[in-house]
Design a protein around this motif. Structure first.
Motif, PDB file in Angstrom:
ATOM      1  N   LEU A 311       0.808  -1.045   0.011  1.00 18.86           N
ATOM      2  CA  LEU A 311       0.032  -0.003  -0.042  1.00 18.86           C
ATOM      3  C   LEU A 311       0.950   1.221  -0.088  1.00 18.86           C
ATOM      4  O   LEU A 311       1.796   1.631   0.932  1.00 18.86           O
ATOM      5  N   LEU A 312       0.514   2.092  -1.096  1.00 16.67           N
ATOM      6  CA  LEU A 312       1.566   3.297  -1.086  1.00 16.67           C
ATOM      7  C   LEU A 312       0.676   4.511  -1.064  1.00 16.67           C
ATOM      8  O   LEU A 312      -0.717   4.335  -1.318  1.00 16.67           O
ATOM      9  N   GLY A 313       1.080   5.559  -0.547  1.00 16.03           N
ATOM     10  CA  GLY A 313       0.285   6.761  -0.426  1.00 16.03           C
ATOM     11  C   GLY A 313       0.818   7.878   0.136  1.00 16.03           C
ATOM     12  O   GLY A 313       2.093   7.905   0.919  1.00 16.03           O
ATOM     13  N   LEU A 314       0.124   8.870   0.286  1.00 11.40           N
ATOM     14  CA  LEU A 314       0.684  10.210   1.071  1.00 11.40           C
ATOM     15  C   LEU A 314      -0.574  10.858   1.714  1.00 11.40           C
ATOM     16  O   LEU A 314      -1.633  10.526   1.227  1.00 11.40           O
ATOM     17  N   GLU A 315      -0.382  11.589   2.899  1.00  8.99           N
ATOM     18  CA  GLU A 315      -1.406  12.191   3.444  1.00  8.99           C
ATOM     19  C   GLU A 315      -1.800  13.362   2.897  1.00  8.99           C
ATOM     20  O   GLU A 315      -1.185  14.116   2.036  1.00  8.99           O
ATOM     21  N   PRO A 316      -3.329  13.774   3.190  1.00 14.79           N
ATOM     22  CA  PRO A 316      -3.507  15.373   2.863  1.00 14.79           C
ATOM     23  C   PRO A 316      -2.787  16.365   3.361  1.00 14.79           C
ATOM     24  O   PRO A 316      -2.277  15.904   4.566  1.00 14.79           O
ATOM     25  N   VAL A 317      -2.367  17.429   2.336  1.00 15.68           N
ATOM     26  CA  VAL A 317      -1.468  18.357   3.149  1.00 15.68           C
ATOM     27  C   VAL A 317      -2.170  19.726   2.933  1.00 15.68           C
ATOM     28  O   VAL A 317      -2.491  20.198   1.943  1.00 15.68           O
ATOM     29  N   ALA A 318      -2.100  20.605   4.012  1.00 15.74           N
ATOM     30  CA  ALA A 318      -2.458  21.987   4.022  1.00 15.74           C
ATOM     31  C   ALA A 318      -1.358  22.907   3.382  1.00 15.74           C
ATOM     32  O   ALA A 318      -0.140  22.675   4.040  1.00 15.74           O
ATOM     33  N   MET A 319      -1.452  23.859   2.607  1.00 15.71           N
ATOM     34  CA  MET A 319      -0.384  24.594   2.351  1.00 15.71           C
ATOM     35  C   MET A 319       0.059  25.647   3.447  1.00 15.71           C
ATOM     36  O   MET A 319      -0.759  26.068   4.248  1.00 15.71           O
ATOM     37  N   ASP A 320       1.052  26.132   3.230  1.00 15.96           N
ATOM     38  CA  ASP A 320       1.785  27.129   4.386  1.00 15.96           C
ATOM     39  C   ASP A 320       0.996  28.394   4.255  1.00 15.96           C
ATOM     40  O   ASP A 320       0.700  29.206   3.252  1.00 15.96           O
ATOM     41  N   GLY A 321       0.587  28.990   5.153  1.00 16.86           N
ATOM     42  CA  GLY A 321      -0.155  30.416   5.259  1.00 16.86           C
ATOM     43  C   GLY A 321       0.624  31.279   4.954  1.00 16.86           C
ATOM     44  O   GLY A 321      -0.082  32.430   3.904  1.00 16.86           O
ATOM     45  N   ARG A 322       1.848  31.498   5.119  1.00 19.74           N
ATOM     46  CA  ARG A 322       2.544  32.962   4.496  1.00 19.74           C
ATOM     47  C   ARG A 322       3.013  32.711   3.344  1.00 19.74           C
ATOM     48  O   ARG A 322       2.588  33.435   2.399  1.00 19.74           O
ATOM     49  N   LEU A 323       3.365  31.547   2.791  1.00 19.97           N
ATOM     50  CA  LEU A 323       3.423  31.275   1.334  1.00 19.97           C
ATOM     51  C   LEU A 323       2.241  31.675   0.622  1.00 19.97           C
ATOM     52  O   LEU A 323       2.087  32.279  -0.584  1.00 19.97           O
ATOM     53  N   ARG A 324       1.291  30.816   0.869  1.00 16.27           N
ATOM     54  CA  ARG A 324      -0.017  31.028   0.396  1.00 16.27           C
ATOM     55  C   ARG A 324      -0.572  32.461   0.319  1.00 16.27           C
ATOM     56  O   ARG A 324      -1.048  32.871  -0.689  1.00 16.27           O
ATOM     57  N   GLY A 325      -0.443  33.174   1.492  1.00 12.66           N
ATOM     58  CA  GLY A 325      -0.632  34.545   1.590  1.00 12.66           C
ATOM     59  C   GLY A 325       0.093  35.343   0.281  1.00 12.66           C
ATOM     60  O   GLY A 325      -0.623  36.274  -0.058  1.00 12.66           O
ATOM     61  N   ALA A 326       1.357  35.062   0.252  1.00 12.68           N
ATOM     62  CA  ALA A 326       1.961  35.770  -0.900  1.00 12.68           C
ATOM     63  C   ALA A 326       1.558  35.677  -2.246  1.00 12.68           C
ATOM     64  O   ALA A 326       1.331  36.391  -3.109  1.00 12.68           O
ATOM     65  N   LEU A 327       1.165  34.366  -2.450  1.00 13.39           N
ATOM     66  CA  LEU A 327       0.444  33.932  -3.903  1.00 13.39           C
ATOM     67  C   LEU A 327      -0.850  34.838  -4.053  1.00 13.39           C
ATOM     68  O   LEU A 327      -1.028  35.064  -5.029  1.00 13.39           O
TER      69      LEU A 327
END
Length: 398
Positions: A311-327
């Motif tokens: 079983l392969l996989g990755l967990e859900p990930v939230a983006m960083d607030g500071r970098l997301r804010g700059a975008l």
């Protein structure tokens, strides 16, 4: 920091030539293939010309390193077996252009990466999984592609390109630019998507083993047909997941291998991929339980043996607030009223990199929502708009 849109588009077109195939702007550049390695050699030359120190780790992840602490930009440059010219490549070439522009203007320190095997010839975002410590190199080397080749065998083709490990501690964060690979932005007439989070994924192979037999003389009620088991499993699974999933949950049987795969023989073995994605880790777990229970029920009812791959996989990930804010600030400045915050239903290297540092992502539209296909494309003005948003956000975040 002034990026050069024409230079950026010319580099995208040059990278497309490595493995150009099919109609339109199609590309065939699987990990470790001749086309992939030629593309990495070309990228390495561009990184060096931009004044960056070129390094490649033993997985084939290619880096262009600035001096001292730096913000890391990039994506991947390998492709699907029948892929488009922008998936992954866009993020790498955009990173190269921003790094050049930053150096030319005396701007912030920017490093660039092209991760290897993001498209999963051997696993799930394999190159960044190993670099981030998600996957052990020895275990990764045992993974096999659909033709039976191991990753360990394939990466021997890297040869003298490998310089050694690259320390993630030198990077302050990671931003990945990508095409959306879906219809949301294009159908809404919007130009930029700022990613809020990336869904989690699970992927494994399942095998039903029955009895190979003569297709003309074996009565239907006596058959132990592995393909019929697969067909029944697929139908039952769709019904049983109905009360577990949400409208944004997806699951796919994407690769099927029948043995002996002959028209006059009842299939004795069916091996298939089972992949599912969702934004909630607990739901991914509940789906796994349903998948395994359904497969076991089908196998027992039909007298078949059942086995699973890892079983392969990755967990859900939230983006960083500071970098997301700059975008988001850059998107509002450069595309006012024509951008949105949105989740990513596709998996990206940023998921693995988030184990090591803050990450963020931005999307540009995919025409018709098409990706993983030779027809994949994005309007040039939207490509340049994404580049400009990335550059502005980098200047603010650095």
């Amino acid at each position: 920091m002034q990026v050069d849109g024409a230079r950026f588009l010319a580099d995208l077109e040059k990278l497309r030539q490595f493995g150009a195939a099919g109609v339109g702007k199609g590309v065939q550049r699987p990990a470790y293939s001749e086309a992939d390695l030629a593309a990495r050699d070309w990228l390495a030359a561009q990184l060096a010309a931009a004044g960056l120190r070129v390094e490649m780790d033993e997985m084939g992840n290619l880096f262009g390193l600035a001096e001292g602490p730096s913000l890391l930009l990039g994506s991947h440059s390998d492709s699907q077996p029948e892929g488009g010219w922008l998936d992954g490549a866009l993020g790498v070439v955009a990173a190269l252009e921003v790094a050049r522009a930053a150096r030319e203007s005396g701007g912030p320190a920017i490093s660039v990466v092209s991760f290897q095997d993001e498209e999963g010839r051997f696993g799930v975002t394999t190159g960044s999984a190993v670099w981030s410590g998600q996957l052990d190199q020895e275990k990764a080397d045992g993974l096999r592609d659909t033709g039976g080749v191991t990753l360990g065998e394939a990466r021997k083709a890297l040869g003298s390109r490998v310089t050694g490990p690259v320390d993630p501690g030198q990077f302050t964060g990671f931003i990945e630019m990508h095409i959306e690979q879906g219809p949301t932005l294009d159908s809404a007439g919007e130009r930029i998507g700022v990613v809020t989070d990336i869904v989690g994924i699970r992927d494994m192979k399942i095998t039903f083993a029955g009895q190979q037999n003569h297709a003309g003389t074996t009565p239907m009620h006596l058959r132990r047909d592995a393909f019929q088991a697969l067909a029944a499993f697929s139908e039952m699974l769709n019904d049983r997941l109905r009360n577990v999933v949400t409208p944004s949950t997806v699951w796919t049987i994407g690769h099927v291998s029948l043995h002996p795969n002959a028209s006059s023989i009842v299939p004795g073995r069916a091996t298939f991929s089972m992949q599912w994605r969702d934004g909630a880790a607990d739901r991914l777990g509940r789906m796994e339980a349903v998948i395994r229970e359904t497969a076991a029920e089908v196998a027992e009812a039909r007298g078949l043996e059942l086995s699973y791959g890892p079983l392969l996989g990755l967990e859900p990930v939230a983006m960083d607030g500071r970098l997301r804010g700059a975008l988001e600030a850059a998107a509002e400045a450069l595309a006012p009223g024509a951008w949105r915050a949105m989740p990513s239903g596709a998996l990206h290297d940023a998921t693995n990199v988030s184990r090591l540092m803050p990450v963020a992502m931005l999307f540009v539209p995919s025409i018709g929502g098409i990706s993983h296909d030779f027809a994949e494309d994005t309007a040039e003005e939207d490509l340049v708009a994404g580049l400009q948003v990335l550059a502005r956000a980098v200047a603010q975040a650095s």
